[in-house]
Design an enzyme around this catalytic site. Sequence first.
Site, PDB file in Angstrom:
ATOM      1  N   CYS A 151       0.831  -1.203   0.000  1.00  0.00           N
ATOM      2  CA  CYS A 151       0.000   0.000   0.000  1.00  0.00           C
ATOM      3  C   CYS A 151       0.866   1.255   0.000  1.00  0.00           C
ATOM      4  O   CYS A 151       0.587   2.219  -0.717  1.00  0.00           O
ATOM      5  CB  CYS A 151      -0.925  -0.008   1.216  1.00  0.00           C
ATOM      6  SG  CYS A 151      -1.969   1.454   1.376  1.00  0.00           S
TER       7      CYS A 151
ATOM      8  N   TRP B 294       2.318   1.645  -3.392  1.00  0.00           N
ATOM      9  CA  TRP B 294       1.279   2.096  -4.316  1.00  0.00           C
ATOM     10  C   TRP B 294       1.123   3.614  -4.252  1.00  0.00           C
ATOM     11  O   TRP B 294       0.933   4.271  -5.279  1.00  0.00           O
ATOM     12  CB  TRP B 294      -0.054   1.418  -3.969  1.00  0.00           C
ATOM     13  CG  TRP B 294      -1.173   1.802  -4.909  1.00  0.00           C
ATOM     14  CD1 TRP B 294      -1.545   1.168  -6.052  1.00  0.00           C
ATOM     15  CD2 TRP B 294      -2.071   2.912  -4.761  1.00  0.00           C
ATOM     16  NE1 TRP B 294      -2.609   1.825  -6.634  1.00  0.00           N
ATOM     17  CE2 TRP B 294      -2.958   2.898  -5.863  1.00  0.00           C
ATOM     18  CE3 TRP B 294      -2.208   3.928  -3.803  1.00  0.00           C
ATOM     19  CZ2 TRP B 294      -3.955   3.844  -6.033  1.00  0.00           C
ATOM     20  CZ3 TRP B 294      -3.216   4.870  -3.974  1.00  0.00           C
ATOM     21  CH2 TRP B 294      -4.073   4.820  -5.083  1.00  0.00           C
ATOM     22  N   HIS B 295       1.227   4.162  -3.043  1.00  0.00           N
ATOM     23  CA  HIS B 295       1.062   5.603  -2.890  1.00  0.00           C
ATOM     24  C   HIS B 295       2.221   6.388  -3.473  1.00  0.00           C
ATOM     25  O   HIS B 295       2.035   7.535  -3.898  1.00  0.00           O
ATOM     26  CB  HIS B 295       0.888   5.958  -1.410  1.00  0.00           C
ATOM     27  CG  HIS B 295      -0.510   5.763  -0.911  1.00  0.00           C
ATOM     28  ND1 HIS B 295      -0.992   4.538  -0.498  1.00  0.00           N
ATOM     29  CD2 HIS B 295      -1.544   6.630  -0.781  1.00  0.00           C
ATOM     30  CE1 HIS B 295      -2.255   4.670  -0.118  1.00  0.00           C
ATOM     31  NE2 HIS B 295      -2.620   5.916  -0.296  1.00  0.00           N
ATOM     32  N   GLY B 296       3.394   5.822  -3.509  1.00  0.00           N
ATOM     33  CA  GLY B 296       4.507   6.569  -4.076  1.00  0.00           C
ATOM     34  C   GLY B 296       5.833   5.842  -3.943  1.00  0.00           C
ATOM     35  O   GLY B 296       6.033   5.044  -3.022  1.00  0.00           O
TER      36      GLY B 296
ATOM     37  N   PHE C  52      -0.446   9.896  -7.097  1.00  0.00           N
ATOM     38  CA  PHE C  52      -0.285   8.510  -6.674  1.00  0.00           C
ATOM     39  C   PHE C  52      -0.645   7.541  -7.786  1.00  0.00           C
ATOM     40  O   PHE C  52      -0.295   6.397  -7.734  1.00  0.00           O
ATOM     41  CB  PHE C  52      -1.143   8.219  -5.434  1.00  0.00           C
ATOM     42  CG  PHE C  52      -0.814   9.101  -4.260  1.00  0.00           C
ATOM     43  CD1 PHE C  52       0.426   9.702  -4.139  1.00  0.00           C
ATOM     44  CD2 PHE C  52      -1.753   9.335  -3.288  1.00  0.00           C
ATOM     45  CE1 PHE C  52       0.716  10.522  -3.063  1.00  0.00           C
ATOM     46  CE2 PHE C  52      -1.459  10.141  -2.184  1.00  0.00           C
ATOM     47  CZ  PHE C  52      -0.226  10.729  -2.083  1.00  0.00           C
TER      48      PHE C  52
END
Length: 478
Positions: A323, A326-328, A478
């Site tokens: 996660c 995934w955000h960065g 993102f």
Amino acid sequence: MLFNSFEFIIFLPAVFCLYWFLPKGRLSLQNLIIVVSSYVFYAWLDARFLGLIMLTSLSAWLTALYVDASGGERTGRWWVSLANIVLNIGILCVFKYLDFFGENFARLFQLLGFEYTWVTRNLMLPIGISFYTFTALSYSLDVYMGKLKAERNPLTVFSYVAFFPQLLAGPIARATQLMPQFRGVRVFDYASAVEGMRQILWGLFKKVAIADNISAIVAGVFDNYQEYSASTLLLGAFYFTIQIYCDFSGYSDMATGLARLFGIRLLPNFSTPYFSRNVAEFWRRWHISLNMWFRDYIYIPLGGSRVSRPVTIRNTMIVFIICGLWHGASWTFIVWSIYHGLLCSFLILTGGNKRYKGVICENSTFPSLREVAGVIMTFLAVVFGRIISRSETLSQGVGYLCGIFDASVFSIPDFIDIKVLLLTIFMFVVEWLGRKHEFAFNVGAIRPVWVRRGIYLSVLLLIFLFGRTSENFIYFNF
């Protein structure tokens, strides 16, 4: 184009009229209008990456067709599905993670004594790639797992992947929930459209009246954190926590409202997360579509919670680290995700992760002292995590956190924006009153009608008086 742009004010009515007045019950024409308008919508922002959406949609359609046609032949189905996953995740990794992993592997080799230099590519990140990639994968994976039949008509799949309300920042579609809606002719529903307009209004308020007003304050505090008192740093972190919620949930509200105008129902993406009583409940209420995606396609296949506690904690940490990535592509997001993973792991050990399933004060008017304490502690835990995720580097995040733990935390902040404070209080009051409903701005049943219209006009007035227009939404990054 953005939902809060002048171009969109022209675009939306034009597409709406074409969609409802031209097809006259023809499914293919409805889906064609969705595909073409969605591509125009995306190309308005950046036409260079439009081909990636088409490639992602094409690979999902062809993969599902092959998997469905192969029947019981498991080996071929597995390899084709794997190839589709590798293709889509590979494209995502090249654009989003190539430099991050390249630079970190270079540092690792240098520490081991090897001569290795990474040349940074600085590839531009296609807007929305994380969202539409996961949307497309949901379809092909659901077909592979037998939850859904493959769609023969490519227009249906292309419209599902590219549907413009959710294309840039979600909610991330679940194929089992959304694909059936694109397989049937939509009929205009006035009551649903009115509900959609109400959601759009509330989302627009949160975005332009709160999030966009806070953005300049947050940027100033984080960019110059060494110059401010601890109380101002704490206020800046609080502001960012409000900003990212109003920015992202505002987009999600507008997206679900826009979808209703076209006869499509999207699942809610937020459910009053800042009224959560522990961090596990917060993650059940924050970015719901992404959490459901990770749950169904990663967490449960790993064993979920139907295993021993140590394995459950392992599964939880894996999901949180993914996660974060995934955000960065940044160590700040990885550390932020580990931080939340550890908090949730502690709750798993103590049994608190399953404690709160219903909404706060579901059967009462006022919260108990224990619930108030839980909400405050959870909010503070989220605030401290936001400091890491908002920082450009880990050193900045650590410096910011160290700056808060100072005697000046008890001083009056260097500035307090009363306008932002009042607008935020208003937003929280509305969402508290609407916390038991699917969407917080639930004023459609208010009688008499002039009171309801007065509420709409008041929110519109707040938007016109205090609204600011930014060039972006936070989650576009993102």
